[in-house]
Design an enzyme around this catalytic site. Structure first.
Site, PDB file in Angstrom:
ATOM      1  N   HIS A 180       0.994  -1.080   0.087  1.00  0.00           N
ATOM      2  CA  HIS A 180      -0.168   0.046  -0.033  1.00  0.00           C
ATOM      3  C   HIS A 180       0.778   1.266  -0.024  1.00  0.00           C
ATOM      4  CE1 HIS A 180      -3.163  -2.453   2.385  1.00  0.00           C
ATOM      5  NE2 HIS A 180      -3.703  -2.378   0.977  1.00  0.00           N
ATOM      6  N   CYS A 233      -2.371  -0.082  10.001  1.00  0.00           N
ATOM      7  CA  CYS A 233      -3.346  -0.620   9.478  1.00  0.00           C
ATOM      8  C   CYS A 233      -4.346  -1.311  10.535  1.00  0.00           C
ATOM      9  CB  CYS A 233      -2.951  -1.838   8.594  1.00  0.00           C
ATOM     10  SG  CYS A 233      -2.038  -3.281   9.549  1.00  0.00           S
TER      11      CYS A 233
END
Ligand code: CIR
Length: 256
Positions: free
Chosen positions: A160, A247
């Protein structure tokens, strides 16, 4: 009040999605201890932590960041890029609904929250294996009327955008310049990760302090030299699931 939404660890974590990492056995007892310590760190930094229940059928549900983008004005519920993660969003949408007007990413767009970096009024959105151009267009349509700019960013070598770059202080980013173009963030101050620690760019900034994995000591040293205040935690078992510190929570302000 600052809220942090977290989610428990699925009993199926060992079947989590992996893209750039080889599968390693996860010590589940240790993973639970580390996750609880992570939540305690958030609480010590002033967050009210609300933990959503884990789901046995959702191996990656602890990585709650990927399911939503929470801005001051609204929250966008994502459509995660991995099929196995699509059903993670329902519980998160229900938890966010009392706090924000909700918008939803629609097919064929896919978006993981880990690809969205919000700095002031700009949303940088990684174009990755999980997030596509259709998602960027949808995000832009939701936030442009609110005065945000949206910039698509090519990401290579990592999962990401926020694996490659995260804020560590107001106006300062921690970055792996091999995974994302550092020039895109000028004139912000950039601190590069130690070259021997490519996965070290993910830090969770809360107030003036970053929650930061103890797994990256050389970069931690570099951050300390730059005056960055750190809360160091061991998240080794969550790292094996290709997660890191941003996250595992959605942190946002809400009226008390
Ligand atoms: C996945 O591949 O989707 C998970 N195993 C890890 C997700 C980590 N998410 C994040 O850093 N935002």
């Amino acid at each position: 009040m600052r809220l942090a939404i977290t989610r428990g660890i699925s009993t199926a974590l060992e079947r989590c999605e992996l893209t750039h990492l080889a599968r390693q056995p996860i010590d589940m007892a240790r993973a639970h201890e580390q996750h609880a310590a992570y939540e305690r760190a958030l609480a010590e930094l002033g967050c009210e932590v609300r933990r959503l229940a884990a789901e046995p059928d959702l191996p990656d549900c602890v990585f709650v960041e990927d399911t939503a983008i929470v801005l001051d004005e609204l929250a966008i519920i994502t459509r995660p890029g991995a099929l196995s993660r699509r059903r993670e969003t329902g519980a998160v949408a229900a938890a966010l609904a009392p706090h924000r007007e909700l918008r939803f990413i629609q097919a064929p767009a896919t978006l993981d929250g880990g690809d969205v970096l919000c700095i002031d009024r700009t949303l940088y959105v990684g174009i990755s294996r999980r997030t596509n151009a259709a998602a960027i267009a949808q995000v832009r349509a939701h936030v442009l009327p609110l005065g945000y700019a949206v910039t698509g960013m090519a990401v290579t070598g990592c999962l990401h955008l926020k694996s490659a770059v995260t804020p560590v202080a107001p106006g300062t980013l921690l970055i792996n310049p091999r995974w994302v173009d550092p020039h895109a963030f000028e004139p912000l101050r950039l601190i590069a990760v130690d070259a021997a620690e490519p996965a070290a760019a993910n830090a969770l900034l809360i107030g003036n302090t970053i929650v930061y994995p103890s797994a990256h000591p050389a970069t931690r040293e570099r951050l300390a030299r730059h005056g960055i205040q750190l809360c160091s935690i061991d998240v080794s078992e969550l790292l094996k699931g290709e997660g890191a510190v941003t996250c595992c929570s959605l942190v946002f302000r809400a009226p008390a």
